[in-house]
Design an enzyme around this catalytic site. Structure first.
Site, PDB file in Angstrom:
ATOM      1  N   HIS A  53       0.869  -1.185   0.000  1.00 47.48           N
ATOM      2  CA  HIS A  53       0.000   0.000   0.000  1.00 47.48           C
ATOM      3  C   HIS A  53       0.904   1.234   0.000  1.00 47.48           C
ATOM      4  CE1 HIS A  53      -3.888  -2.042   1.668  1.00 47.48           C
ATOM      5  NE2 HIS A  53      -3.319  -2.730   0.687  1.00 47.48           N
ATOM      6  N   GLU A  55       1.060   3.889   1.786  1.00 48.21           N
ATOM      7  CA  GLU A  55       1.566   4.315   3.099  1.00 48.21           C
ATOM      8  C   GLU A  55       2.722   3.423   3.557  1.00 48.21           C
ATOM      9  OE1 GLU A  55      -1.535   3.530   2.242  1.00 48.21           O
ATOM     10  OE2 GLU A  55      -2.998   4.914   3.126  1.00 48.21           O
ATOM     11  N   CYS A  83      -6.111   2.121   5.376  1.00 48.62           N
ATOM     12  CA  CYS A  83      -6.739   0.910   5.889  1.00 48.62           C
ATOM     13  C   CYS A  83      -6.120   0.558   7.249  1.00 48.62           C
ATOM     14  CB  CYS A  83      -6.551  -0.234   4.901  1.00 48.62           C
ATOM     15  SG  CYS A  83      -4.876  -0.913   4.882  1.00 48.62           S
ATOM     16  N   CYS A  86      -2.342  -0.185   7.327  1.00 44.16           N
ATOM     17  CA  CYS A  86      -1.479   0.998   7.245  1.00 44.16           C
ATOM     18  C   CYS A  86      -1.519   1.806   8.534  1.00 44.16           C
ATOM     19  CB  CYS A  86      -1.866   1.836   6.033  1.00 44.16           C
ATOM     20  SG  CYS A  86      -1.505   0.966   4.482  1.00 44.16           S
TER      21      CYS A  86
HETATM   22 ZN   LIG Z   1      -3.431   0.264   3.538  1.00 44.90          ZN
END
Ligand SMILES: [Zn+2]
Length: 158
Positions: A53, A55, A83, A86
């Site tokens: 992801h 992040e 999410c 993260c």
């Molecule tokens: Zn995430």
């Protein structure tokens, strides 16, 4: 640079990585003392990495660039509200402040369903959807106890 410049950079990254590399347009930057120290974008599909992801990638990049896992004193700018994975990564990194642009509701409106992740993270270990079984607890505990006597012992709390 002010906050909007950092967010604009995260948005630029998301657009560029999507158009040039087939990434999903979720970009992020980590900022320390007014400077970008890490950048990342979601490369889950094109790099075959479910943890890629934006992040997480920005946190990894910042850690490599600064030579530390401890990102306290850093802020994270992401093009979409993070999410749970993260958020957890930000906790472990010690990120000071989170800035976001799109919301998770925006992403969910595109078809992402994050409710099963929320339910799993909040549930007790044995109530999660993921089948879980404990194995070799004593042997693993021995190594954990040994670690507390080692020079590299660290609870990663800054
Ligand atoms: Zn995430």
């Amino acid at each position: 640079m002010d906050k909007t410049n950092f967010m604009r950079r995260a948005i630029e990254i998301s657009r560029r990585e999507m158009l040039e590399h087939g990434a999903a347009p979720f970009g992020a930057v980590v900022v320390k003392d007014g400077k970008i120290v890490g950048e990342g974008c979601n490369h889950v599909v094109n790099r075959h990495d479910p943890t890629s992801h934006g992040e997480i990638e920005a946190i990894r990049d910042a850690g490599r660039n600064l030579g530390t896992w401890d990102l306290s004193g850093c802020d994270l700018y992401t093009t979409c509200e993070p999410c749970e994975m993260c958020v957890a990564a930000m906790f472990w990194a010690g990120i000071d402040t989170l800035y976001y642009a799109n919301t998770l509701a925006d992403a969910e409106a595109l078809g992402f369903d994050l409710q099963p992740l929320r339910d799993m993270v909040r549930a007790d270990l044995h109530e999660r959807a993921l089948p879980t079984e404990r194995l070799l607890a004593a042997e693993a505990r021995e190594v954990l106890d040994l670690w507390t006597t080692q020079p590299n012992f660290d609870t990663f709390q800054g």
